[in-house]
Design an enzyme around this catalytic site. Structure first.
Site, PDB file in Angstrom:
ATOM      1  N   SER A  49      -2.330   5.273  -3.664  1.00 42.75           N
ATOM      2  CA  SER A  49      -1.253   4.299  -3.544  1.00 42.75           C
ATOM      3  C   SER A  49      -0.481   4.190  -4.859  1.00 42.75           C
ATOM      4  CB  SER A  49      -1.828   2.958  -3.086  1.00 42.75           C
ATOM      5  OG  SER A  49      -0.813   2.125  -2.584  1.00 42.75           O
ATOM      6  N   ASP A  91      -1.679   4.642   3.816  1.00 43.10           N
ATOM      7  CA  ASP A  91      -2.154   4.386   2.457  1.00 43.10           C
ATOM      8  C   ASP A  91      -3.625   4.798   2.267  1.00 43.10           C
ATOM      9  OD1 ASP A  91      -3.111   2.861   0.065  1.00 43.10           O
ATOM     10  OD2 ASP A  91      -1.080   2.053   0.139  1.00 43.10           O
TER      11      ASP A  91
END
Length: 767
Positions: A516, A628
């Protein structure tokens, strides 16, 4: 040295005694010297008498003589790094000794001391070598004998490391009871499902472990000095993994019954076996320097100055551990042209050359073997003995397969490396123009080099850039320092402060991984930017305007600005174009598994890694959806451990340890319209209700917290930095400077203390 004896008188042996010695030689060395050869040696022999306790040979001395024991008993022993002596062989009448150093033109591998009064016959090394040149049968036999002796000496050393608590008698019993097993590349030692009735110690070469869960964290190869199959010694059962030789490999087999017999008198050995098994079950990574390796250096075309590169690389490796570089010229000097020019593995000369190479491996933690430009039998032998082949090319050259590579592939096919389990590890090193290339630039088009090659990794070097060469040396020595950066939304700005602290402390970063927001910062690190430039680029891209809100059908934001920002950071490059090895993690929703990206578009991989479910739209890879990486792995230490199992890993965690709290209960039904109305009306804020974006982000991180806890509990990170940061919302990108400063202040003291424990060769220098 051995040419001067203060207590021994050297006298020529009479013809009758010569004949007697010749007969003894022929009788006591079955399959070796013929009576005629023994008689040929006898006239050059000199007799030497030894008193009990007198030293005949000293470990490390030059080889000037070869000896034959006539009467009495001698003991061979070696001295470890602490100076302690360890006996490993008894030599009695008829034994030949000192031949290893003569055959390999090296130094004595062990000392020999008289246990009783003894008489030996001394032969000048030059006379002995002339006999070998005149009689190939003797040369072949003595090569086999020397090989066996050298392996025995190696095994004796390895036993003292494997079983330091075990007494000398039990190690002696184990040494005497082993069975030697030799494997060519691709041959299996054991297969999963076989009966487990013995354990093995790798004396030279390398085994690959397949079909076993311990391979998951990089423990899938077993090198010299390692014990494998140890549980078979205490409980038997069925093999749980397959072991296959990656290269020419020699192992010592310890039968269960023999071990248990020794164990009855020396139960302390069981404790050591239990410790080895426990370390394996916990996936404990080996410490740096615990495994030897042999690396072949091959230039793909004439434009590469391989000798200069090899010398420089050997120098960098020497800063880390015992390293050595060997060339064809050195081999020629050691064993002569006979071993080099005949490619027949069964020829005496070739065997002598292989023996010489094995001796070099014993002396070095990392041994570099420099191939020749024109393909020769030396190159074939180099590949047979290598654990890793490094292919060196000029990045500006034609990326097609070269004639050298074609010959190399033929040689690898002959060694059985086409089989996946025994495939030789290969890396590509690309040299770039010069060190004047701006730091903000990075390579392009690396995919063209990788397309026609099946290589495991690609490394970029700028000519004259010492930092690049130092990094490559640490990677090849299996001692790189990796940096792993967690997700955490805007809190990820703090990673930039940690990178600055590492640089100031002299801690190099050789590999980088992230999830991320950590993936974005990892990209800036992999571009090898100065910390100040990293901050400038990050702040220019990661701004509040990055969140282009939209009708929340696929997500709360469009992610168009994110994509444009990623392109601005990377220049549209591929992952393989980065200066540093780099991987980032996303979550494959289709397969419910974590995925580490290490090739292909950086922008696409970044978009996948930051695609917070419900906030940012997912990314399609084929017909599979990725979101993610923090959903399953917000701190990707385990994927990094797979590519860096024995080096050091620094893990930086910026995620909140504790989720949001509320001052009061806001009820079970929440109307967004009413919340908006209250916030628009002055003085009517109403109860605090967390926002949807922050809740989604924190929920995602909470889901991967167990993976993070496991990483910490298992000690997979050598330095874990959980940063103390000011309260900051996950999507609050408007305050980068306080977060960068807080990251630096939180990490710097711990980084400095940890850096002080690193060996000098592991610290940044020259770049």
């Amino acid at each position: 040295m051995h040419g001067e004896y203060s207590s021994v008188s050297l006298v020529s042996v009479g013809r009758g005694v010569n004949e007697d010695i010749a007969v003894k030689l022929a009788a006591s060395l079955p399959g070796g010297m013929s009576p005629g050869a023994a008689r040929a040696l006898a006239p050059q022999a000199r007799e030497r008498h030894l008193e009990p306790g007198e030293t005949l040979l000293c470990q490390g001395d030059d080889a000037e003589h070869v000896y034959v024991v006539v009467t009495g008993r001698l003991r061979a022993l070696f001295h470890d790094s602490s100076g302690a002596s360890h006996a490993f062989a008894v030599l009695e009448a008829g034994a030949l000794l000192g031949e290893i150093a003569v055959l390999t033109d090296g130094r004595r591998e062990a000392s020999v001391v008289a246990e009783t009064a003894a008489t030996v016959m001394e032969l000048v090394a030059a006379d002995f070598e002339r006999l070998l040149e005149s009689d190939p049968d003797i040369a072949r036999w003595l090569t086999e004998l020397a090989t066996q002796r050298l392996r025995q000496a190696q095994l004796a050393r390895q036993l003292t490391v494997l079983f330091p608590e075990v007494s000398e008698p039990v190690r002696g019993a184990l040494l005497a009871g082993v069975e030697w097993v030799s494997l060519r590349a691709g041959e299996h030692l054991v297969r999963r499902g076989d009966t487990a009735d013995s354990a093995y110690i790798v004396v030279s070469g390398r085994l690959r472990v397949t079909g076993d869960e311990r391979a998951a964290l990089g423990g899938s190869e077993v090198g010299p000095g390692e014990l494998v199959g140890e549980m078979a010694l205490v409980e038997g059962g069925i093999r749980t993994a397959t072991l296959v030789a990656v290269r020419d490999t020699h192992v010592a087999r310890i039968e269960r019954e023999g071990f248990l017999e020794a164990l009855r008198d020396h139960p302390e050995a069981l404790l050591r076996i239990a410790r080895v098994a426990l370390q394996r079950s916990m996936h404990t990574a080996r410490k740096p320097g615990e495994q030897r390796r042999t690396i072949a250096l091959v230039a793909l075309h004439p434009g590469v100055d391989l000798p200069a590169f090899a010398d420089s690389l050997a120098g960098e490796l020497g800063r880390l551990d015992a390293a050595g570089l060997r060339t064809r010229a050195q081999a020629h000097e050691a064993v002569g042209a006979r071993g080099l020019d005949r490619g027949d593995p069964d020829s005496p000369g070739f065997a002598r050359l292989a023996q010489w190479l094995q001796e070099q491996e014993v002396r070095c933690e990392t041994l570099l073997l420099q191939a020749t430009g024109e393909w020769t039998s030396w190159n074939d032998l180099v590949l047979r003995h290598a654990d890793h082949a490094v292919l060196i090319a000029d990045a500006g050259a034609d990326p097609g397969v070269t004639a050298t590579e074609a010959r190399m592939r033929e040689a690898l096919g002959a060694r059985g490396a086409g089989q996946n389990a025994s495939r030789l590890r290969q890396s590509l090193v690309l040299f770039h123009a010069d060190s004047d290339m701006a730091e903000t630039e990075a390579p392009r088009g690396t995919a063209r080099w990788l397309a026609p090659r099946d290589v495991d990794a690609c490394y970029h070097l700028r000519r004259g850039h010492a930092g690049d060469l130092s990094r490559l040396a640490r990677i090849l020595a299996e001692r790189p320092i990796s940096l792993v950066l967690s997700g955490g939304g805007a809190r990820g700005f703090a990673h930039l402060g940690v990178v600055r602290a590492l640089k100031e402390a002299g801690v190099p970063v050789d590999m980088v991984a992230g999830t991320s927001m950590g993936a974005v910062i990892a990209t800036l690190v992999a571009l090898d930017l100065d910390p100040r430039e990293q901050a400038v680029r990050a702040k220019a891209v990661l701004t509040p305007s990055l969140l282009d809100w939209t009708l929340p059908l696929a997500g709360l934001v469009k992610a168009g600005r994110m994509t444009e920002g990623a392109d601005r950071i990377t220049g549209g490059r591929d992952i393989e174009d980065l200066w540093l090895p780099w991987l980032i993690v996303s979550t494959n929703l289709t397969r419910s598994e974590s995925v580490a990206h290490s090739r292909g578009s950086i922008t696409k991989a970044l978009r996948a890694s930051v695609a917070i479910p419900g906030v940012i739209p997912p990314v399609a890879y084929g017909d599979e959806l990725h979101v993610d990486g923090g959903v399953l792995d917000n701190l990707p230490v385990e994927p990094m451990r797979r590519i860096n199992p024995r080096g050091l890993v620094i893990a930086v965690d910026v995620a909140l340890n504790e989720g949001p709290r509320v001052p009061e209960d806001f009820g079970l039904s929440v109307s967004g319209w009413r919340l908006l109305a209250r916030r628009l009306a002055s003085g009517r804020r109403g109860p605090y209700v967390p926002g949807i974006g922050g809740t989604l982000v924190q929920s995602m991180i909470a889901g991967s917290s167990r993976a993070r806890d496991r990483v910490i509990a298992d000690g997979l990170a050598d330095l874990y930095l959980d940063l103390h940061l000011p309260r900051c919302g996950m999507l609050d990108f408007g305050r980068p400077d306080p977060l960068i400063a807080a990251g630096y202040e939180s990490a710097a003291p711990r980084v400095r203390a940890w850096a002080a424990t690193l060996p000098a060769g592991m610290r940044r220098g020259g770049d």
